[in-house]
Design a protein around this motif. Structure first.
Motif, PDB file in Angstrom:
ATOM      1  N   UNK A 242     -25.294  -6.864  39.048  1.00  0.00           N
ATOM      2  CA  UNK A 242     -24.538  -6.786  37.804  1.00  0.00           C
ATOM      3  C   UNK A 242     -24.653  -5.453  37.070  1.00  0.00           C
ATOM      4  N   UNK A 243     -25.284  -4.456  37.641  1.00  0.00           N
ATOM      5  CA  UNK A 243     -25.397  -3.162  36.959  1.00  0.00           C
ATOM      6  C   UNK A 243     -25.008  -2.020  37.906  1.00  0.00           C
ATOM      7  N   UNK A 244     -23.743  -1.936  38.276  1.00  0.00           N
ATOM      8  CA  UNK A 244     -23.328  -0.880  39.201  1.00  0.00           C
ATOM      9  C   UNK A 244     -23.165   0.468  38.489  1.00  0.00           C
ATOM     10  N   UNK A 245     -23.071   1.499  39.287  1.00  0.00           N
ATOM     11  CA  UNK A 245     -22.722   2.806  38.736  1.00  0.00           C
ATOM     12  C   UNK A 245     -21.221   2.797  38.470  1.00  0.00           C
ATOM     13  N   UNK A 246     -20.844   3.229  37.298  1.00  0.00           N
ATOM     14  CA  UNK A 246     -19.437   3.213  36.896  1.00  0.00           C
ATOM     15  C   UNK A 246     -19.005   4.641  36.599  1.00  0.00           C
ATOM     16  N   UNK A 247     -17.948   5.061  37.258  1.00  0.00           N
ATOM     17  CA  UNK A 247     -17.365   6.384  37.005  1.00  0.00           C
ATOM     18  C   UNK A 247     -16.006   6.173  36.347  1.00  0.00           C
ATOM     19  N   UNK A 248     -15.893   6.703  35.128  1.00  0.00           N
ATOM     20  CA  UNK A 248     -14.649   6.523  34.386  1.00  0.00           C
ATOM     21  C   UNK A 248     -13.554   7.442  34.924  1.00  0.00           C
TER      22      UNK A 248
ATOM     23  N   UNK B 221     -18.419 -11.259  50.314  1.00  0.00           N
ATOM     24  CA  UNK B 221     -17.908  -9.903  50.499  1.00  0.00           C
ATOM     25  C   UNK B 221     -18.645  -8.973  49.563  1.00  0.00           C
ATOM     26  N   UNK B 222     -19.351  -7.986  50.137  1.00  0.00           N
ATOM     27  CA  UNK B 222     -20.026  -6.987  49.327  1.00  0.00           C
ATOM     28  C   UNK B 222     -19.028  -5.993  48.759  1.00  0.00           C
ATOM     29  N   UNK B 223     -19.357  -5.423  47.614  1.00  0.00           N
ATOM     30  CA  UNK B 223     -18.445  -4.471  46.968  1.00  0.00           C
ATOM     31  C   UNK B 223     -18.976  -3.041  47.082  1.00  0.00           C
ATOM     32  N   UNK B 224     -19.392  -2.660  48.302  1.00  0.00           N
ATOM     33  CA  UNK B 224     -19.817  -1.287  48.591  1.00  0.00           C
ATOM     34  C   UNK B 224     -20.920  -0.819  47.647  1.00  0.00           C
ATOM     35  N   UNK B 225     -21.932  -1.651  47.481  1.00  0.00           N
ATOM     36  CA  UNK B 225     -23.062  -1.270  46.623  1.00  0.00           C
ATOM     37  C   UNK B 225     -22.749  -1.377  45.154  1.00  0.00           C
ATOM     38  N   UNK B 226     -21.565  -1.827  44.831  1.00  0.00           N
ATOM     39  CA  UNK B 226     -21.233  -2.064  43.437  1.00  0.00           C
ATOM     40  C   UNK B 226     -20.667  -0.875  42.693  1.00  0.00           C
ATOM     41  N   UNK B 227     -20.511   0.283  43.329  1.00  0.00           N
ATOM     42  CA  UNK B 227     -19.981   1.455  42.610  1.00  0.00           C
ATOM     43  C   UNK B 227     -18.529   1.214  42.219  1.00  0.00           C
ATOM     44  N   UNK B 228     -18.208   1.467  40.955  1.00  0.00           N
ATOM     45  CA  UNK B 228     -16.845   1.307  40.448  1.00  0.00           C
ATOM     46  C   UNK B 228     -16.335   2.685  40.031  1.00  0.00           C
ATOM     47  N   UNK B 229     -15.146   3.031  40.516  1.00  0.00           N
ATOM     48  CA  UNK B 229     -14.538   4.332  40.175  1.00  0.00           C
ATOM     49  C   UNK B 229     -13.241   4.091  39.415  1.00  0.00           C
ATOM     50  N   UNK B 230     -12.721   5.161  38.834  1.00  0.00           N
ATOM     51  CA  UNK B 230     -11.476   5.098  38.047  1.00  0.00           C
ATOM     52  C   UNK B 230     -11.544   4.002  36.996  1.00  0.00           C
ATOM     53  N   UNK B 231     -12.703   3.852  36.378  1.00  0.00           N
ATOM     54  CA  UNK B 231     -12.924   2.756  35.441  1.00  0.00           C
ATOM     55  C   UNK B 231     -12.448   3.100  34.040  1.00  0.00           C
TER      56      UNK B 231
END
Length: 173
Positions: A42-48, A113-123
């Motif tokens: 629940x605490x992924x790296x988020x790139x805005x 289904x894993x979400x690629x380590x949780x990294x979220x981009x274009x956030x």
């Protein structure tokens, strides 16, 4: 789910209340089905969208998503018997017996289904909430499994207790 439960008990005293008996039988049989969906991480790296990295925001699906079916069966039978002999106020003898048979089973079918380590981009983050974004799922990240968990147990117990009141200060058991 469906199921049924039955119980029967009998308790009585005989011989001028010097002999007592208690008998009990119980049976339960049931099953249930459920569909469970969930997530992990629940605490992924988020790139805005402006490439600013944000941390410490909880995202319910940060590690991945899962869908599972659970089928649970549960069958139990039990017997109990107690016999008490109390010929006078000073002496008591009690014998008890217990037996139980328990059969439980859980069948799980899951797709995860894993979400690629949780990294979220274009956030887009507004007020500490990720309102939109992209997370990658690689083709090999799909996990499919089936699991059977079952128990077939028996419990058997017998006890015998004797109590004797010798006088106002001494008792033995």
């Amino acid at each position: 789910g469906t199921g049924k439960r039955y119980s029967l008990s009998y308790i009585d005293q005989f011989a001028d209340r010097k002999l007592g008996i208690a008998l009990g039988v119980v049976h339960s049989d049931g099953d249930s089905n459920s569909l469970v969906n969930g997530s992990w991480g629940n605490s992924p790296q988020i790139t805005q969208t402006d490439n600013t990295v944000v941390t410490g925001i909880n995202v319910p699906f940060g590690g991945g998503l899962s869908y599972e079916t659970h089928r649970v069966t549960d069958k139990r039978d039990g017997l109990a018997a107690i016999l008490v002999f109390k010929p006078n106020k000073a002496f008591t003898s009690e014998i008890d017996a217990y037996y139980a048979k328990i059969k439980t089973g859980t069948k799980k079918n899951a797709v995860k289904r894993g979400s690629n380590g949780g990294a979220i981009t274009n956030a887009t983050v507004v007020g500490g909430v990720v309102e939109s974004g992209t997370f990658a799922m690689n083709p090999g990240d799909l996990i499919v499994y089936s699991e059977n968990i079952f128990d077939d147990d028996k419990i058997e117990s017998i006890g015998w207790k004797n109590s004797l009141t010798i006088n106002d200060r001494w008792k033995a058991s």
